[in-house]
Each structure stands twice: as C-alpha cells, then as structure tokens.
Design a protein around this motif. Structure first.
Motif, PDB file in Angstrom:
ATOM      1  N   ILE A 116      50.965  34.245  35.411  1.00 45.55           N
ATOM      2  CA  ILE A 116      50.123  33.092  35.353  1.00 45.55           C
ATOM      3  C   ILE A 116      48.672  33.594  34.753  1.00 45.55           C
ATOM      4  N   LEU A 117      48.267  34.819  35.105  1.00 43.34           N
ATOM      5  CA  LEU A 117      47.142  35.352  34.603  1.00 43.34           C
ATOM      6  C   LEU A 117      47.234  35.546  33.349  1.00 43.34           C
ATOM      7  N   ALA A 118      48.213  36.342  32.902  1.00 47.14           N
ATOM      8  CA  ALA A 118      48.522  36.688  31.449  1.00 47.14           C
ATOM      9  C   ALA A 118      48.730  35.454  30.632  1.00 47.14           C
ATOM     10  N   SER A 119      49.468  34.527  30.929  1.00 49.41           N
ATOM     11  CA  SER A 119      49.417  33.215  30.038  1.00 49.41           C
ATOM     12  C   SER A 119      48.059  32.515  29.964  1.00 49.41           C
ATOM     13  N   THR A 120      47.316  32.617  31.145  1.00 47.09           N
ATOM     14  CA  THR A 120      46.005  31.787  31.100  1.00 47.09           C
ATOM     15  C   THR A 120      44.997  32.605  30.330  1.00 47.09           C
ATOM     16  N   ALA A 172      44.490  39.684  27.676  1.00 46.26           N
ATOM     17  CA  ALA A 172      45.750  40.147  28.299  1.00 46.26           C
ATOM     18  C   ALA A 172      45.346  41.382  29.144  1.00 46.26           C
ATOM     19  N   ALA A 173      44.650  42.243  28.364  1.00 46.12           N
ATOM     20  CA  ALA A 173      44.380  43.704  29.177  1.00 46.12           C
ATOM     21  C   ALA A 173      43.567  43.357  30.366  1.00 46.12           C
ATOM     22  N   VAL A 174      42.331  42.395  30.176  1.00 37.40           N
ATOM     23  CA  VAL A 174      41.440  41.947  31.220  1.00 37.40           C
ATOM     24  C   VAL A 174      42.122  41.511  32.403  1.00 37.40           C
TER      25      VAL A 174
END
Length: 140
Positions: A127-131, A10-12
């Motif tokens: 979307i990025l965090a969930s993925t 998630a940090a990435v």
C-alpha cells in the motif's frame, strides 16, 4: 524526470515501510516468534537489519515502478488514483505475497500469529509503495 520522482517517492515509502515493519513485526507480533525459537537465527546484528532495510526499499521501488507500468489496466473502485493504487496494492499482495508466505509456512515452523503479522506487514508495504507512486505521478 518522472521516473526519478517515482523512485524517490518509493524510496521514502521504503523508509516508512521499515518503520511500520518494525512496529508490526518487530513489536506487535514479535512475541509469537518466541513460540518457535528453533526457527530463528541465534543472534541478529545491525548487518541483518541493514540488508532487510535495503531489501524493503528495493521492493518499494519495484512495486512503484510496476504500478506505474500497469496503472492504466488497474480498476479503480469508486474512481480516483488513490483507490486505483490501493486496488493494485491489494491485488499484488494477494497474488504474490500471500501465496509465498503461506507456502513457506507449510515447511517452516512459524507461529500463526507471526504469519498474520508478516502478511499484514507486507500488505502495508504494498500500500505504501503504490500510494507513493500515485502521489509521484500526480505531481510529475
């Protein structure tokens, strides 16, 4: 160990979200900010950008952890984990980000173009965090 992988992923995602946010809000929709000049602070500094970066990374971590906690009750249209993560992102955005931003626009003089950019930007963040959470869980 799984939680650490989720937080790291998630940090990435938060770093990537900062880059996409720059492209969406900072470049693509930035001209709309100039149409409401009295809304913005007179100067931006690296300190402002540092705080914004930290907030976005923290938001991605929180979204990923929330997805991890709720994934078993999230529908997966078409099946598959990526579809479930995308569905979660869209639902979270629709019930949290969309109403907050729209309510703020009732009182703050933002141009409609900027509002669209901000909404798109935060949809991408979700979307990025969930993925990221989906991927971390898959390799956990």
């Amino acid at each position: 160990m799984t939680t650490l992988k989720i937080v790291a992923a998630a940090a990435v995602a938060g770093l990537v979200a900062n880059a996409t946010g720059y492209l969406i809000t900072g470049r693509l929709f930035h001209p709309y900010q100039a149409r409401t000049p009295n809304t913005w602070r007179p100067a931006e500094s690296w300190g402002h950008y540092l705080y914004a970066t930290a907030i976005r990374i923290a938001a991605c971590i929180a979204i990923a952890l929330l997805y991890t906690a709720l994934r078993s009750v999230v529908p997966a249209p078409g099946g598959g984990d990526i579809a479930r993560g995308a569905t979660f992102a869209l639902l979270l955005w629709a019930v949290a980000m969309l109403p907050v931003v729209l309510e703020v626009t009732v009182f703050v003089n933002w141009h409609r173009g900027f509002v669209l950019g901000l909404l798109l930007d935060w949809l991408v963040v979700c979307i990025l965090a969930s993925t990221a959470a989906v991927i971390a869980l898959r390799f956990a």
